[in-house]
Motif scaffolding. Structure first.
Motif, PDB file in Angstrom:
ATOM      1  N   TYR A 134       7.613  27.611  57.100  1.00  0.00           N
ATOM      2  CA  TYR A 134       6.577  26.752  57.682  1.00  0.00           C
ATOM      3  C   TYR A 134       5.412  26.614  56.706  1.00  0.00           C
ATOM      4  O   TYR A 134       4.941  25.509  56.422  1.00  0.00           O
ATOM      5  CB  TYR A 134       6.080  27.312  59.019  1.00  0.00           C
ATOM      6  CG  TYR A 134       4.972  26.463  59.612  1.00  0.00           C
ATOM      7  CD1 TYR A 134       5.267  25.281  60.287  1.00  0.00           C
ATOM      8  CD2 TYR A 134       3.637  26.801  59.449  1.00  0.00           C
ATOM      9  CE1 TYR A 134       4.263  24.479  60.793  1.00  0.00           C
ATOM     10  CE2 TYR A 134       2.624  25.999  59.944  1.00  0.00           C
ATOM     11  CZ  TYR A 134       2.939  24.846  60.617  1.00  0.00           C
ATOM     12  OH  TYR A 134       1.933  24.036  61.108  1.00  0.00           O
ATOM     13  N   PHE A 135       4.975  27.742  56.193  1.00  0.00           N
ATOM     14  CA  PHE A 135       3.848  27.678  55.269  1.00  0.00           C
ATOM     15  C   PHE A 135       4.187  26.857  54.024  1.00  0.00           C
ATOM     16  O   PHE A 135       3.370  26.064  53.546  1.00  0.00           O
ATOM     17  CB  PHE A 135       3.355  29.071  54.874  1.00  0.00           C
ATOM     18  CG  PHE A 135       2.245  28.964  53.874  1.00  0.00           C
ATOM     19  CD1 PHE A 135       1.002  28.496  54.270  1.00  0.00           C
ATOM     20  CD2 PHE A 135       2.468  29.243  52.539  1.00  0.00           C
ATOM     21  CE1 PHE A 135      -0.019  28.317  53.339  1.00  0.00           C
ATOM     22  CE2 PHE A 135       1.454  29.064  51.612  1.00  0.00           C
ATOM     23  CZ  PHE A 135       0.202  28.605  52.012  1.00  0.00           C
ATOM     24  N   LEU A 151       4.042  23.154  54.745  1.00  0.00           N
ATOM     25  CA  LEU A 151       2.640  22.786  54.974  1.00  0.00           C
ATOM     26  C   LEU A 151       1.882  22.729  53.639  1.00  0.00           C
ATOM     27  O   LEU A 151       1.130  21.789  53.356  1.00  0.00           O
ATOM     28  CB  LEU A 151       2.019  23.827  55.910  1.00  0.00           C
ATOM     29  CG  LEU A 151       0.552  23.708  56.263  1.00  0.00           C
ATOM     30  CD1 LEU A 151       0.253  22.372  56.935  1.00  0.00           C
ATOM     31  CD2 LEU A 151       0.140  24.852  57.203  1.00  0.00           C
ATOM     32  N   ARG A 200      -1.597  31.104  51.515  1.00  0.00           N
ATOM     33  CA  ARG A 200      -1.050  31.539  52.793  1.00  0.00           C
ATOM     34  C   ARG A 200      -2.051  32.318  53.640  1.00  0.00           C
ATOM     35  O   ARG A 200      -2.171  32.126  54.828  1.00  0.00           O
ATOM     36  CB  ARG A 200       0.197  32.393  52.543  1.00  0.00           C
ATOM     37  CG  ARG A 200       1.077  32.507  53.774  1.00  0.00           C
ATOM     38  CD  ARG A 200       2.224  33.423  53.531  1.00  0.00           C
ATOM     39  NE  ARG A 200       3.272  33.428  54.508  1.00  0.00           N
ATOM     40  CZ  ARG A 200       3.189  33.314  55.822  1.00  0.00           C
ATOM     41  NH1 ARG A 200       2.050  33.101  56.404  1.00  0.00           N
ATOM     42  NH2 ARG A 200       4.256  33.400  56.587  1.00  0.00           N
ATOM     43  N   LEU A 243      -4.547  30.615  56.145  1.00  0.00           N
ATOM     44  CA  LEU A 243      -4.073  29.876  57.335  1.00  0.00           C
ATOM     45  C   LEU A 243      -4.166  30.677  58.643  1.00  0.00           C
ATOM     46  O   LEU A 243      -3.685  31.805  58.738  1.00  0.00           O
ATOM     47  CB  LEU A 243      -2.607  29.462  57.105  1.00  0.00           C
ATOM     48  CG  LEU A 243      -1.896  28.786  58.283  1.00  0.00           C
ATOM     49  CD1 LEU A 243      -2.536  27.446  58.631  1.00  0.00           C
ATOM     50  CD2 LEU A 243      -0.409  28.605  57.976  1.00  0.00           C
ATOM     51  N   LYS A 297      -3.353  29.716  62.762  1.00  0.00           N
ATOM     52  CA  LYS A 297      -2.880  28.667  63.667  1.00  0.00           C
ATOM     53  C   LYS A 297      -3.620  28.780  64.994  1.00  0.00           C
ATOM     54  O   LYS A 297      -3.873  29.887  65.463  1.00  0.00           O
ATOM     55  CB  LYS A 297      -1.368  28.794  63.947  1.00  0.00           C
ATOM     56  CG  LYS A 297      -0.496  28.382  62.781  1.00  0.00           C
ATOM     57  CD  LYS A 297      -0.109  29.540  61.913  1.00  0.00           C
ATOM     58  CE  LYS A 297       0.387  30.727  62.697  1.00  0.00           C
ATOM     59  NZ  LYS A 297       0.377  31.959  61.884  1.00  0.00           N
ATOM     60  N   CYS A 319     -10.169  22.145  59.509  1.00  0.00           N
ATOM     61  CA  CYS A 319      -9.281  22.003  60.667  1.00  0.00           C
ATOM     62  C   CYS A 319      -8.311  20.850  60.438  1.00  0.00           C
ATOM     63  O   CYS A 319      -8.737  19.695  60.293  1.00  0.00           O
ATOM     64  CB  CYS A 319     -10.101  21.729  61.921  1.00  0.00           C
ATOM     65  SG  CYS A 319     -11.308  23.011  62.251  1.00  0.00           S
ATOM     66  N   SER A 357      -4.112  19.293  61.409  1.00  0.00           N
ATOM     67  CA  SER A 357      -3.075  19.387  62.441  1.00  0.00           C
ATOM     68  C   SER A 357      -2.037  18.284  62.259  1.00  0.00           C
ATOM     69  O   SER A 357      -2.385  17.183  61.834  1.00  0.00           O
ATOM     70  CB  SER A 357      -3.741  19.241  63.810  1.00  0.00           C
ATOM     71  OG  SER A 357      -2.760  19.136  64.809  1.00  0.00           O
ATOM     72  N   SER A 381      -2.251  23.582  65.550  1.00  0.00           N
ATOM     73  CA  SER A 381      -3.220  23.194  64.512  1.00  0.00           C
ATOM     74  C   SER A 381      -3.211  24.232  63.410  1.00  0.00           C
ATOM     75  O   SER A 381      -2.968  25.418  63.659  1.00  0.00           O
ATOM     76  CB  SER A 381      -4.629  23.135  65.076  1.00  0.00           C
ATOM     77  OG  SER A 381      -4.652  22.367  66.219  1.00  0.00           O
ATOM     78  N   ASN A 382      -3.521  23.763  62.222  1.00  0.00           N
ATOM     79  CA  ASN A 382      -3.578  24.640  61.048  1.00  0.00           C
ATOM     80  C   ASN A 382      -5.015  24.702  60.556  1.00  0.00           C
ATOM     81  O   ASN A 382      -5.555  23.704  60.084  1.00  0.00           O
ATOM     82  CB  ASN A 382      -2.687  24.081  59.939  1.00  0.00           C
ATOM     83  CG  ASN A 382      -1.246  23.952  60.411  1.00  0.00           C
ATOM     84  OD1 ASN A 382      -0.651  24.928  60.834  1.00  0.00           O
ATOM     85  ND2 ASN A 382      -0.713  22.741  60.352  1.00  0.00           N
ATOM     86  N   PHE A 428      -7.688  26.324  57.991  1.00  0.00           N
ATOM     87  CA  PHE A 428      -7.720  27.010  56.687  1.00  0.00           C
ATOM     88  C   PHE A 428      -9.115  27.568  56.429  1.00  0.00           C
ATOM     89  O   PHE A 428     -10.097  26.824  56.447  1.00  0.00           O
ATOM     90  CB  PHE A 428      -7.345  26.043  55.567  1.00  0.00           C
ATOM     91  CG  PHE A 428      -5.909  25.588  55.632  1.00  0.00           C
ATOM     92  CD1 PHE A 428      -4.898  26.401  55.151  1.00  0.00           C
ATOM     93  CD2 PHE A 428      -5.576  24.355  56.180  1.00  0.00           C
ATOM     94  CE1 PHE A 428      -3.565  25.998  55.207  1.00  0.00           C
ATOM     95  CE2 PHE A 428      -4.246  23.943  56.243  1.00  0.00           C
ATOM     96  CZ  PHE A 428      -3.242  24.768  55.758  1.00  0.00           C
ATOM     97  N   GLU A 455       7.103  21.849  61.732  1.00  0.00           N
ATOM     98  CA  GLU A 455       7.871  22.077  60.504  1.00  0.00           C
ATOM     99  C   GLU A 455       8.728  20.839  60.165  1.00  0.00           C
ATOM    100  O   GLU A 455       8.748  20.371  59.018  1.00  0.00           O
ATOM    101  CB  GLU A 455       8.760  23.316  60.650  1.00  0.00           C
ATOM    102  CG  GLU A 455       9.340  23.746  59.330  1.00  0.00           C
ATOM    103  CD  GLU A 455      10.014  25.116  59.403  1.00  0.00           C
ATOM    104  OE1 GLU A 455       9.524  25.985  60.161  1.00  0.00           O
ATOM    105  OE2 GLU A 455      11.014  25.308  58.702  1.00  0.00           O
TER     106      GLU A 455
END
Ligand code: PLP
Length: 400
Positions: A72-73, A76, A90, A93, A95, A234, A236, A249-250, A252, A283
């Protein structure tokens, strides 16, 4: 195989699906059968790759706790690098089940009750809601609207408010909802440098980053090394791929101390694992959703063009703010010189449309309406025709 869901002209019946946009009119005080173009999701079917990934998951039949793995990472990371030239790590991050949730967590993690939080109205209304619901104060650096209908930042006021109100947190919205502004590198850096100078943390909501019509979206945190120390970004796949209901949502956060505080707040709220469907969809989206996204962008761009021409031709009393980004179009009805109630009556009861009323985005939004054009052309045409008819009748009635 290829992408299968590219027919954006298809009108999909969303009624009776627990759909916020279509199934809640009466409960939310609107007439039954009203045509909704308010909340920011799309009336389009998602990428067939995402749909197939979800079908596969549904068929597996076990939906226990899930967590992201390295794959997934990696997808992304590659998305951020390809689209925004931003190299994420990594450990940055975190979520969350949505960006509004992340905003609320930031309020709690980085401010105290009574503190001022800077926003730039008119802006996405949950910005002010999460501030006020957490008993903090809104400090508004209102965007300036020029005579050509374009929005600008009042930098002098921006710094003055930060100093005078002792602001420690700024909610940046870029691309900006509802005005459609996509801030330039220069504008972002001018704000960023002021925030650096006064140690203001910038929570940058970039949820609309994949819908930029002019130039390229600039990730705030990526503009200067020092911004990494004062930023929470933010992002997503929710708006981009129309999967908001799957809640992923991702967020960082490069700075370790800021990240720890934020993480602690999330733990205190009792949130841990992600929604398993969101993870599968996210993903697949980042991995295979590119073709769908390119096509949907083209369709939306055409819808924006169509709206502009329609308004020029048939609704010249309304001024459309040209969106530089987002699929939301900000319409200025102030020429009509209606009271808030009269404008609402015109839109809701006479035109039969459920839009987002400008006033909810702040005082500076009064007299405006936000329309979501991420729908089939047929729906958009119907909505504009309804508005045209209502405005014609309104004019005739005022003449009598
Ligand atoms: C600027 C902005 N931020 C956040 C959201 C919603 O984010 P979420 O559903 O992830 O809470 C929206 C939805 O319209 C939005 O426009």
């Amino acid at each position: 195989m290829g992408e299968k869901n590219l027919n954006f002209d298809e009108v999909i019946n969303r009624r009776h699906t627990n759909c916020l946009k279509y199934d809640f009119a009466v409960r939310r005080g609107k007439p039954e059968g009203i045509l909704p173009l308010w909340v920011a999701d799309m009336d389009f079917r998602i990428s067939s790759y995402i749909q197939e990934a979800l079908i596969k998951q549904a068929e597996h039949g076990v939906y226990g706790y899930s967590e992201v793995q390295d794959e997934y990472f990696q997808v992304l990371k590659s998305w951020m690098a390809r689209n925004f030239d931003w190299r994420v790590e990594r450990r940055w991050l975190i979520k969350t089940p949505g960006i509004v949730f992340a905003l609320a967590m930031a309020v709690k993690a980085f401010t105290q009750k009574g503190d001022g939080i800077l926003i730039q109205q008119p802006v996405y209304y949950p910005f002010s809601e999460v501030v006020e619901d957490n008993e903090r104060r809104i400090v508004d650096n209102t965007l300036i609207l020029d005579e050509n209908g374009a929005y600008h930042i009042d930098f002098e006021d921006f710094e003055k408010k930060i100093v005078e109100e002792g602001v420690k947190l700024f909610f940046l919205c870029n691309p900006q909802n509802p005005t459609g502004r996509v801030f330039t590198k220069e504008e972002l850096m001018r704000m960023g440098d002021i925030c650096l100078k006064h140690q203001v943390l910038v929570v940058s909501d970039e949820i609309h980053a994949d819908f930029v019509w002019k130039g390229r979206h600039q990730v705030f945190a990526n503009l200067k090394e020092e911004y990494k120390k004062i930023s929470v970004t933010c992002t997503s796949p929710s708006k981009t791929f129309n999967i908001a209901g799957l809640q992923l949502s991702n967020i960082f956060i490069p700075d370790t101390a800021i990240r720890r505080k934020f993480r602690k707040q999330i733990a205190a709220a009792g949130y841990s694992q992600l929604n398993a469907a969101g993870l599968v969809a996210g993903e697949a989206a980042y991995l295979y959703g590119g073709e769908w996204l390119t096509a949907v962008r083209r369709y939306i761009k055409d819808n924006i063009r169509f709206t502009r021409h329609y308004i020029e031709q048939y609704l010249p009393e309304i001024r459309m703010t040209e969106p530089e980004g987002t699929y939301l179009v900000w319409l200025d009805f102030r020429n009509l010189q209606l009271t808030d109630e009269e404008l609402e009556d015109l839109i809701i009861h006479k035109a039969g449309l459920w839009l987002d009323s400008g006033a909810i985005f702040g005082k500076s939004g009064q007299g405006f309406q936000r329309i979501n054009v991420a729908c089939p052309r047929q729906t958009l045409t119907k909505a504009l025709d309804q508005l045209r008819r209502a405005m014609r009748e309104n004019k005739n009635n005022t003449r009598k």
